[in-house]
Enzyme design. Structure first.
Site, PDB file in Angstrom:
ATOM      1  CB  SER A   1       3.331  -4.769  -8.107  1.00  0.00           C
ATOM      2  OG  SER A   1       4.141  -4.670  -6.971  1.00  0.00           O
TER       3      SER A   1
HETATM    4  N1  SAH Z   1       7.650  -6.247  -6.700  1.00  0.00           N
HETATM    5  C1  SAH Z   1       7.066  -7.355  -6.037  1.00  0.00           C
HETATM    6  C2  SAH Z   1       6.061  -6.844  -5.048  1.00  0.00           C
HETATM    7  C3  SAH Z   1       6.119  -7.569  -3.793  1.00  0.00           C
HETATM    8  S1  SAH Z   1       5.188  -6.856  -2.467  1.00  0.00           S
HETATM    9  C4  SAH Z   1       6.436  -8.301  -7.032  1.00  0.00           C
HETATM   10  O1  SAH Z   1       6.264  -7.888  -8.180  1.00  0.00           O
HETATM   11  O2  SAH Z   1       6.130  -9.450  -6.714  1.00  0.00           O
HETATM   12  C5  SAH Z   1       6.456  -6.063  -1.547  1.00  0.00           C
HETATM   13  C6  SAH Z   1       7.599  -6.908  -1.099  1.00  0.00           C
HETATM   14  O3  SAH Z   1       8.423  -6.097  -0.253  1.00  0.00           O
HETATM   15  C7  SAH Z   1       7.209  -8.112  -0.236  1.00  0.00           C
HETATM   16  O4  SAH Z   1       7.756  -9.275  -0.780  1.00  0.00           O
HETATM   17  C8  SAH Z   1       7.790  -7.793   1.136  1.00  0.00           C
HETATM   18  O5  SAH Z   1       8.223  -8.924   1.855  1.00  0.00           O
HETATM   19  C9  SAH Z   1       8.938  -6.884   0.776  1.00  0.00           C
HETATM   20  N2  SAH Z   1       9.396  -6.027   1.863  1.00  0.00           N
HETATM   21  C10 SAH Z   1       8.645  -5.401   2.794  1.00  0.00           C
HETATM   22  N3  SAH Z   1       9.431  -4.715   3.643  1.00  0.00           N
HETATM   23  C11 SAH Z   1      10.719  -4.923   3.235  1.00  0.00           C
HETATM   24  C12 SAH Z   1      11.990  -4.489   3.715  1.00  0.00           C
HETATM   25  N4  SAH Z   1      12.128  -3.714   4.781  1.00  0.00           N
HETATM   26  N5  SAH Z   1      13.086  -4.888   3.047  1.00  0.00           N
HETATM   27  C13 SAH Z   1      12.998  -5.706   1.963  1.00  0.00           C
HETATM   28  N6  SAH Z   1      11.827  -6.143   1.467  1.00  0.00           N
HETATM   29  C14 SAH Z   1      10.701  -5.757   2.097  1.00  0.00           C
END
Ligand code: SAH
Length: 229
Positions: free
Chosen positions: A79
């Site tokens: 993010s």
């Molecule tokens: N906060 C993270 C952002 C990652 S992007 C960072 O700073 O790196 C969003 C993340 O949510 C991804 O890794 C994706 O795999 C995860 N995600 C998407 N759907 C999900 C679900 N149903 N349950 C758990 N994680 C999920």
């Protein structure tokens, strides 16, 4: 002399090199966050001290202190710093946030920031290799107040509820009901909602009533059902 990629001396040199320039660039990033309206001094302090480049592949590390979302593999993104700071600030301002659930661990950067702001953090991720890598990184950084789970955030974490705060870092079309019911009384959830047009939404629980408030426009990868790995 050239070092191989895995040579500890080279890794040390890399950390030092980026570390020295990153103190200045991190300072600049924090100034940018303030211009964008982030005010909570606790959040700004953690953003200043947290090394974002450690959550990226080497090829992208030099861009770590830009206020941009960046790829972390598996079609997912780390993010944008503004988003991380803003969501953390909203969570802290909206509920007691003693025991917090984060859905979407990803690289672990938001996890790392939150873990420094709340006493107990539970984080879950649907893609197992991402979760494992994040866990290793945070352990190497001596962050020990986090519990990790490979699972589908649509279902939340039933064994560990209730949570004072829930932060979701991927966007569903609608707020998942199961997650909402895992909030403690007076608890709050910060979650991006929507398909093409997304908004950051703040939900607060009062008994069986959930009040919803749109906060601002957002741009997240979708919250996807099921798990991988
Ligand atoms: N906060 C993270 C952002 C990652 S992007 C960072 O700073 O790196 C969003 C993340 O949510 C991804 O890794 C994706 O795999 C995860 N995600 C998407 N759907 C999900 C679900 N149903 N349950 C758990 N994680 C999920």
């Amino acid at each position: 002399m050239r070092y191989s990629v895995t040579d500890p001396k080279r890794q040390h040199a890399r950390r030092q090199g980026i570390g020295m320039t990153s103190q200045r660039t991190r300072e600049r990033l924090v100034e940018q966050l303030q211009v964008l309206g982030v005010q909570d001094p606790r959040v700004l302090a953690v953003m200043r001290s947290t090394a974002r480049h450690l959550f990226l592949d080497e090829a992208l590390a030099h861009r770590a202190y830009e206020d941009k979302s960046l790829p972390i593999g598996h079609n997912q993104t780390l993010s944008r710093p503004y988003t991380v700071a803003r969501m953390s600030e909203l969570l802290l301002a909206s509920c007691s946030a003693k025991k917090v659930l984060e859905v979407g661990t990803g690289s672990g950067y938001q996890t790392c920031v939150l873990a420094q702001l709340v006493p107990r953090l539970f984080t879950m991720e649907r893609i197992e290799p991402l979760l494992n890598r994040a866990k290793l990184r945070l352990e190497a950084m001596a962050i020990h107040n986090v519990i990790y789970r490979h699972g589908d955030g649509y279902e939340g974490w039933p064994d560990r509820e209730p949570f004072d705060g829930i932060m979701v870092t991927a966007a569903p079309s609608q707020v998942p009901k199961a997650l909402q019911w895992q909030l403690a009384e007076g608890g709050c959830m910060i979650i991006p909602v929507g398909d093409n047009e997304q908004h950051l939404v703040k939900i607060t629980r009062s008994g069986n009533h959930f009040s919803k408030q749109k906060v601002e426009a957002a741009n997240f990868v979708p919250l996807v059902t099921g798990t991988i790995g």
